[in-house]
Design an enzyme around this catalytic site. Structure first.
Site, PDB file in Angstrom:
ATOM      1  N   CYS A 328       0.820  -1.205   0.000  1.00  0.00           N
ATOM      2  CA  CYS A 328       0.000   0.000   0.000  1.00  0.00           C
ATOM      3  C   CYS A 328       0.862   1.267   0.000  1.00  0.00           C
ATOM      4  CB  CYS A 328      -1.011  -0.056   1.135  1.00  0.00           C
ATOM      5  SG  CYS A 328      -2.389   1.042   0.827  1.00  0.00           S
ATOM      6  N   HIS A 430      -3.726  -5.239   1.584  1.00  0.00           N
ATOM      7  CA  HIS A 430      -3.371  -5.582   2.956  1.00  0.00           C
ATOM      8  C   HIS A 430      -3.816  -7.022   3.216  1.00  0.00           C
ATOM      9  CE1 HIS A 430      -2.207  -1.586   4.217  1.00  0.00           C
ATOM     10  NE2 HIS A 430      -3.286  -1.091   3.646  1.00  0.00           N
TER      11      HIS A 430
HETATM   12  N1  LIG Z   1      -3.123   1.965   3.765  1.00  0.00           N
HETATM   13  C1  LIG Z   1      -2.163   2.655   3.166  1.00  0.00           C
HETATM   14  O1  LIG Z   1      -0.997   2.317   3.214  1.00  0.00           O
HETATM   15  C2  LIG Z   1      -2.593   3.940   2.521  1.00  0.00           C
HETATM   16  C3  LIG Z   1      -1.573   4.553   1.630  1.00  0.00           C
HETATM   17  C4  LIG Z   1      -1.821   6.029   1.345  1.00  0.00           C
HETATM   18  N2  LIG Z   1      -1.763   6.791   2.543  1.00  0.00           N
HETATM   19  C5  LIG Z   1      -3.148   6.220   0.634  1.00  0.00           C
HETATM   20  O2  LIG Z   1      -4.123   6.564   1.260  1.00  0.00           O
HETATM   21  O3  LIG Z   1      -3.203   5.986  -0.534  1.00  0.00           O
END
Ligand SMILES: NC(=O)CC[C@H](N)C(=O)O
Length: 488
Positions: A328, A430
């Site tokens: 992510c 995830h």
């Molecule tokens: N869950 C995350 O790692 C989010 C990644 C990043 N902050 C986004 O919102 O795209």
């Protein structure tokens, strides 16, 4: 319908675990029960069946109840993304970014949202086990509170107070907390649970007798310290399990805004994996694999990585044939740039990425929240793909040539990327290590030649919840509890 609220004398007193344990035990008694947490502050969230997100601890409690997590179960989720500001999630959806002062003023509105969500649960379930946040004795935060006594008073429910004996001073914690409550709050506090006890219970009796005498309230039970329970720890990176000598070394930078670190729990549990989190200013050990985790603030955490000299380390690691994976926000960092022109995660602007894969990311107002199931690509070139399950929570959208060699395929399309030399991979998913088949595929790819049969993390989680319910059965005065809940 009865609601019982579990509050703690401190953060991390074990409230979440006690609620999960009570939920699973009540399900065993045939009770139609749901969890509720009015307000949570956490960077670990789960996707709900109605397309929202809630704190992972509440999602786990839902599973303990045999329910799919729903946004009503945690109507206010605060996801801190800087020292002062947080993204506010209301009933599963992004409401906006606020600093602590703004949020304080906003609590009146948040309270209505909390009450509406609780009402919706109250109509569907016979028992709601609600969980407080932090401690109800934060007298500076009491005005307008919706997380602890403010909620209990608003819906007029009873409360059981949990104290953590492992950190010491449990009688002072319990008596002191009670003393700082108003008379009506004291009256709705029906008794205590002492959590995380190790040692000889007989040595505790004089203390619990004194507490009952002094407070005129019962101790419902003393719960033991459970070893080896790795259950979606919410606020902290829990300790590693035992691993074998010569294990695969996986190193993860402990990003300041790391989100969903539970992604690593299946690796942490695996005996052939040594998982090391590396924090600020700590030396970076050599590794077989480096995994960049998710983050609530990709650009700021990337700046932190650069400041901590990770890019140079990553390049050296790759030169020696090490592998790098990004999940992510960590995946977003692997590209050439990250653009946040509207400042969803901080100051508007753009940042150069680590430039390890050819793609760019734009942060957008629409947050992607979805469960996913599908197939990993044929990572180990064995002529077959492996099943995976996961979930996406992000505002970023990535595009570029790297994405034409995706890591996963599902009904929603393809996701992630693998570099041409196969050393660098990334994904928006995830939970990708949770399924046994996916985990063994990754472990083989990471270099374990004879990967032991991996247990499915879902099975481990179920077994842990059952262990918790057994603990309730053997260590709590369950008849008193059933009477309290008006079930007998
Ligand atoms: N869950 C995350 O790692 C989010 C990644 C990043 N902050 C986004 O919102 O795209």
């Amino acid at each position: 319908m009865t609601t019982l609220m579990i509050q703690g004398t401190t953060s991390d007193a074990g409230k979440s675990t006690v609620v999960a344990a009570l939920c699973r035990w009540l399900v065993r008694q045939g009770v139609n029960v749901a969890p509720f947490k009015p307000q949570n502050m956490a960077l670990n969230s789960a996707v709900t069946c109605d397309g929202g997100e809630i704190g992972r601890s509440t999602a786990l409690q839902a599973l303990a109840c045999g329910l799919v997590p729903h946004s009503d179960m945690n109507p206010v989720l605060l996801k801190p993304q800087s020292d002062r500001g947080a993204q506010v999630i209301l009933r599963g959806q992004v409401y906006g970014n606020m600093d602590a002062m703004d949020y304080h003023a906003f609590k009146r509105t948040a309270k209505d949202v909390v009450l509406a969500a609780w009402e919706a649960l109250a109509q569907r379930y016979d028992i709601v086990i609600a969980e407080g946040a932090g401690s109800p004795a934060e007298i500076n935060l009491r005005a307008g509170d919706i997380a602890n006594m403010g909620f209990a008073e608003a819906i007029d429910c009873t409360v059981i107070l949990v104290g953590d004996i492992d950190r010491g001073g449990v009688f002072a914690q319990l008596v002191g907390t009670l003393a700082l409550l108003s008379p009506s709050e004291q009256a709705r506090t029906q008794g205590f649970i002492i959590n995380r006890f190790r040692g000889d219970p007989q040595l505790l009796t004089s203390g619990t007798d004194w507490l009952q005498e002094y407070s005129q309230k019962p101790v419902y039970g003393v719960l033991p310290y459970l070893q080896g329970l790795l259950l979606d720890a919410e606020d902290s990176v829990a300790h590693a399990g035992e691993h074998q000598a010569g294990a695969l070394k996986v190193v993860v930078p402990r990003l300041p805004r790391m989100s969903n670190h539970n992604d690593f729990d299946p690796l942490r549990l695996h005996p052939q994996v040594e998982l090391i989190f590396v924090g600020k200013d700590e030396p970076i050990p050599s590794a077989d694999v480096i995994i960049l985790p998710g983050t609530k603030n990709t650009r700021q955490d990337l700046a932190w990585l650069i400041e901590q000299n990770w890019p140079e380390h990553l390049r050296k690691h790759l030169r020696y044939g090490g592998k790098v994976m990004g999940i992510c926000g960590g995946f977003q960092m692997l590209g050439s740039s990250i653009h946040d022109p509207e400042g969803f995660e901080g100051q508007p602007g753009s940042s150069h990425g680590l430039n390890l894969l050819p793609f760019t990311t734009h942060l957008e107002a629409r947050k992607v929240l979805r469960q996913q199931q599908g197939q990993l690509c044929d990572l180990n070139r064995i002529g077959k793909t492996a099943a995976f399950s996961g979930y996406e929570i992000h505002m970023g959208r990535s595009e570029g040539s790297a994405l034409s060699r995706p890591l996963t395929h599902s009904d929603c399309g393809s996701d992630g990327a693998i570099s041409d030399d196969g050393l660098i991979l990334g994904t928006y998913m995830h939970g990708i290590f949770e399924q046994a088949e996916a985990l063994s595929t990754f472990l083989t790819y990471f270099g374990i030649t004879a990967a032991q049969t991996t247990t499915d993390y879902t099975c481990h989680r179920e077994a842990s919840l059952d262990r918790l319910a057994d603990m309730i059965e053997s260590h709590l005065d369950t008849r008193a509890l059933l009477r309290h809940l008006k079930l007998i």
